[in-house]
Design a protein around this motif. Sequence first.
Motif, short mmCIF file in Angstrom:
data_model
loop_
_atom_site.label_atom_id
_atom_site.label_comp_id
_atom_site.label_asym_id
_atom_site.label_seq_id
_atom_site.Cartn_x
_atom_site.Cartn_y
_atom_site.Cartn_z
N GLN A 7 -29.51 -34.43 -42.81
CA GLN A 7 -30.72 -34.53 -43.62
C GLN A 7 -30.61 -35.63 -44.67
N GLU A 8 -29.40 -35.90 -45.14
CA GLU A 8 -29.18 -36.94 -46.13
C GLU A 8 -28.16 -37.94 -45.58
N ILE A 9 -28.57 -39.18 -45.44
CA ILE A 9 -27.72 -40.25 -44.92
C ILE A 9 -27.59 -41.33 -45.98
N ASP A 10 -26.39 -41.53 -46.48
CA ASP A 10 -26.14 -42.55 -47.51
C ASP A 10 -25.02 -43.47 -47.02
N ILE A 11 -25.42 -44.62 -46.51
CA ILE A 11 -24.44 -45.61 -46.05
C ILE A 11 -24.63 -46.93 -46.79
N GLU A 12 -25.15 -46.83 -48.01
CA GLU A 12 -25.45 -48.05 -48.77
C GLU A 12 -24.19 -48.87 -49.04
N GLU A 13 -23.11 -48.22 -49.46
CA GLU A 13 -21.88 -48.95 -49.75
C GLU A 13 -21.31 -49.59 -48.49
N TRP A 14 -21.28 -48.84 -47.40
CA TRP A 14 -20.76 -49.38 -46.13
C TRP A 14 -21.62 -50.52 -45.62
N SER A 15 -22.94 -50.41 -45.76
CA SER A 15 -23.84 -51.42 -45.21
C SER A 15 -23.75 -52.75 -45.96
N ASN A 16 -23.22 -52.72 -47.18
CA ASN A 16 -23.07 -53.96 -47.94
C ASN A 16 -22.04 -54.90 -47.32
N ARG A 17 -21.16 -54.38 -46.49
CA ARG A 17 -20.09 -55.21 -45.94
C ARG A 17 -20.00 -55.20 -44.40
N CYS A 18 -20.95 -54.57 -43.74
CA CYS A 18 -20.89 -54.50 -42.29
C CYS A 18 -21.71 -55.63 -41.66
N GLN A 19 -21.52 -55.85 -40.38
CA GLN A 19 -22.29 -56.85 -39.64
C GLN A 19 -23.69 -56.30 -39.33
N PRO A 20 -24.72 -57.16 -39.36
CA PRO A 20 -26.10 -56.69 -39.14
C PRO A 20 -26.28 -55.90 -37.85
N GLN A 21 -25.69 -56.37 -36.75
CA GLN A 21 -25.86 -55.67 -35.48
C GLN A 21 -25.22 -54.29 -35.50
N HIS A 22 -24.14 -54.14 -36.26
CA HIS A 22 -23.50 -52.83 -36.40
C HIS A 22 -24.36 -51.90 -37.25
N LEU A 23 -25.03 -52.46 -38.24
CA LEU A 23 -25.89 -51.66 -39.10
C LEU A 23 -27.04 -51.05 -38.31
N ASP A 24 -27.69 -51.84 -37.49
CA ASP A 24 -28.82 -51.33 -36.70
C ASP A 24 -28.36 -50.19 -35.77
N ARG A 25 -27.24 -50.38 -35.11
CA ARG A 25 -26.74 -49.35 -34.19
C ARG A 25 -26.36 -48.07 -34.93
N MET A 26 -25.74 -48.22 -36.11
CA MET A 26 -25.36 -47.06 -36.90
C MET A 26 -26.59 -46.27 -37.34
N LEU A 27 -27.61 -46.98 -37.82
CA LEU A 27 -28.83 -46.31 -38.27
C LEU A 27 -29.50 -45.57 -37.13
N GLN A 28 -29.60 -46.21 -35.98
CA GLN A 28 -30.24 -45.56 -34.83
C GLN A 28 -29.49 -44.30 -34.43
N MET A 29 -28.16 -44.34 -34.46
CA MET A 29 -27.36 -43.19 -34.08
C MET A 29 -27.52 -42.04 -35.07
N LEU A 30 -27.42 -42.37 -36.38
CA LEU A 30 -27.49 -41.32 -37.40
C LEU A 30 -28.88 -40.71 -37.51
N ILE A 31 -29.90 -41.55 -37.46
CA ILE A 31 -31.27 -41.05 -37.58
C ILE A 31 -31.61 -40.19 -36.37
N ALA A 32 -31.15 -40.59 -35.19
CA ALA A 32 -31.39 -39.79 -33.98
C ALA A 32 -30.77 -38.40 -34.11
N ARG A 33 -29.61 -38.32 -34.74
CA ARG A 33 -28.93 -37.04 -34.92
C ARG A 33 -29.70 -36.11 -35.85
N SER A 34 -30.50 -36.69 -36.75
CA SER A 34 -31.25 -35.85 -37.70
C SER A 34 -32.41 -35.13 -37.04
N CYS A 35 -32.84 -35.60 -35.88
CA CYS A 35 -33.91 -34.94 -35.11
C CYS A 35 -35.17 -34.66 -35.93
N GLY A 36 -35.54 -35.61 -36.77
CA GLY A 36 -36.76 -35.47 -37.57
C GLY A 36 -36.59 -34.75 -38.88
#
Length: 283
Positions: A7-36
């Motif tokens: 329900q709560e996803i906080d990856i702000e610190e990690w996203s400051n130093r990750c590659q853009p393509q990795h960020l998109d994949r991580m968000l899609q995976m985590l948001i999908a797990r939340s199931c709305g």
Amino acid sequence: MGPYCWQEIDIEEWSNRCQPQHLDRMLQMLIARSCGSLRKLCVSGLQNDMIFSYITEHAGSLQTLRLPRSEIGDSIVEQTAGRLSTITFLDLSYCGKIGARALEAIGKNCKLLVGLCRNMHPLDTAGKPLMDEEAHAIATTMPRLKHLEMAYHLISTKSALQILSSCTELEFLDLRGCWDVQLEDKFLKEKYPKLKLLGPLILDYYERNEWEDCSDFSDASEYLAWEFVAGELEDYYDDDDDVSYDGMWDDEGRLEELELRFYEGIDQNGDAVYGGYGWPPSP
């Protein structure tokens, strides 16, 4: 693990130093797990409109959304703002590609919004003319705001007063670095006794103390650290032609010690948040 664990996803610190393509994949995976069931999302530096659109498609329960430093534009926000109707707190600080159109769309569609962060970087606004369009959009479409941050925005006194008169429930207003805004303390205390105003002419506690401890120019409190480095130091040494500073940076170690630190805003609890090494960590 079920969807309610996400329900709560906080990856702000990690996203400051990750590659853009990795960020998109991580968000899609985590948001999908939340199931709305996603209620809070904190991430920095979205690089395209597509991933922002994906976030809004799964925002049915979303209440807090922090997207600082994201490369999203007015058009995609206008197209998707209707999906963010449950948002109560939004952070679009340092998003240089959006403007009044995006804020107006948000205000018209996010009727529950009570907190907005729209801070700007001082180096991005220095020397530019006043731009009151964003302040006008906020004042005309977000009357329920209680918490508003507009640090280093290029707004006028008139726009600040429009926000104060329109957002009658406002409890906290950050105008730090809005140097063209002039508001008298007596007027504010009489007209808005419940309002806590930060700025425009005060420095944050950490920045002020650090410069006072190490600088011979600590009495010039109206200068920000970055202004001092950019102009004052050069002017100070203009008349000293007999001294050579060519070897000042010969020691490579000194370059490694050089740091730039910038104000990043106020969290929902009213506590200051700072970026860079040596500052209090983000909550």
